[in-house]
Design a protein around this motif. Structure first.
Motif, short mmCIF file in Angstrom:
data_model
loop_
_atom_site.label_atom_id
_atom_site.label_comp_id
_atom_site.label_asym_id
_atom_site.label_seq_id
_atom_site.Cartn_x
_atom_site.Cartn_y
_atom_site.Cartn_z
N ASP A 54 -15.35 -3.37 -5.00
CA ASP A 54 -14.32 -3.03 -4.02
C ASP A 54 -13.55 -1.78 -4.43
O ASP A 54 -13.06 -1.04 -3.58
CB ASP A 54 -13.35 -4.20 -3.86
N HIS A 75 -12.14 3.42 -3.05
CA HIS A 75 -11.81 2.13 -2.45
C HIS A 75 -12.77 1.79 -1.32
O HIS A 75 -13.11 2.66 -0.52
CB HIS A 75 -10.40 2.19 -1.83
N PRO A 79 -9.21 -4.06 5.13
CA PRO A 79 -7.79 -4.44 5.13
C PRO A 79 -7.28 -4.98 3.80
O PRO A 79 -6.14 -4.70 3.43
CB PRO A 79 -7.72 -5.52 6.23
N THR A 80 -8.10 -5.73 3.07
CA THR A 80 -7.62 -6.28 1.79
C THR A 80 -7.35 -5.18 0.79
O THR A 80 -6.28 -5.11 0.17
CB THR A 80 -8.65 -7.27 1.21
N VAL A 81 -8.33 -4.30 0.60
CA VAL A 81 -8.17 -3.21 -0.36
C VAL A 81 -7.10 -2.22 0.11
O VAL A 81 -6.24 -1.80 -0.67
CB VAL A 81 -9.52 -2.49 -0.58
N LEU A 84 -3.43 -3.25 -0.69
CA LEU A 84 -3.00 -3.62 -2.04
C LEU A 84 -1.66 -3.02 -2.41
O LEU A 84 -0.86 -3.63 -3.13
CB LEU A 84 -4.06 -3.16 -3.06
N THR A 136 -5.58 -9.56 -8.06
CA THR A 136 -5.93 -10.00 -6.72
C THR A 136 -7.25 -10.77 -6.79
O THR A 136 -8.28 -10.21 -7.18
CB THR A 136 -6.07 -8.81 -5.76
N LEU A 139 -11.33 -9.70 -6.07
CA LEU A 139 -11.54 -8.26 -6.01
C LEU A 139 -12.48 -7.83 -7.14
O LEU A 139 -12.30 -8.22 -8.29
CB LEU A 139 -10.19 -7.54 -6.15
#
Length: 206
Positions: A54, A75, A79-81, A84, A136, A139
């Motif tokens: 990721d 990256h 949306p998750t990355v 952060l 996280t 990840l």
């Protein structure tokens, strides 16, 4: 930002969301520094880094300190990355407070006549952001030794040949340069095989 342009680097982790309109058709995005010289990137970026991780970042041999380097961190665009950075108070909930403190600090420095030379109240993007990423769940992060630092201060010679940057311990002769140039031919391949051979198995952060 006009007075201290370097402060823009503090907000690099937010770029995935700040520039989301320009990133819609891309699988990845990244940040770097202005004082970086790149060689032939297809020789360094590996396809597995793009497919299996990721985030991936290139260090200069200090892998005992696991953090995301400002010189090169890529990256996965999702949306998750991209979100952060919201885990760092000075970039998210405390943004306006921090900007106010920066402005007040600038005014004090200007009054003292040291605005161009004094401490800039700079908060590195590498610190809190790396901590949030490392903690996280789920990840996948890779830190690989693929950069030189301070090449102008080290012994040896630097050569840029056909898009590839080499550092050699001594000055090369003409025949050696020709051989190095032949080895520098850019490989136009989507395989992205890379130049690193893994040693051992990846270890989980503890």
């Amino acid at each position: 930002f006009e007075a201290w342009p370097r402060l823009v680097a503090e907000y690099k982790p937010t770029f995935g969301e700040v520039f989301s309109a320009w990133l819609q058709n891309y699988t990845h995005w990244g940040y770097t520094d202005l004082d970086v010289i790149y060689g032939a990137l297809p020789r360094f970026v590996q396809r597995s880094e793009l497919t299996d991780f990721d985030l991936f970042s290139y260090s200069f041999g200090d892998a005992e300190a696991v953090y995301l380097r400002g010189q090169w961190t890529v990256h996965r665009n999702g949306p998750t990355v991209n979100g952060l950075w919201r885990g760092c108070a000075h970039l998210a909930a405390g943004l306006l407070d921090e900007l106010g403190k920066k402005e007040a600090h600038l005014r004090r420095m200007e009054a003292a006549g040291s605005a161009s030379t004094g401490h800039k109240r700079f908060i590195s993007a590498e610190g809190c952001y790396s901590h949030v990423a490392a903690h996280t769940a789920g990840l996948r992060i890779k830190v690989a030794t693929k950069q030189f630092v301070g090449m102008g201060r080290e012994s040896g010679q630097i050569y840029a040949l056909r898009g590839t940057v080499w550092r050699c311990e001594r000055q090369l002769q003409a025949a050696e340069l020709a051989s190095l140039a032949a080895a520098s031919a850019p490989e136009c391949s989507t395989r992205l095989a890379g130049v690193h051979t893994p040693r051992g198995e990846p270890e989980r952060l503890r």
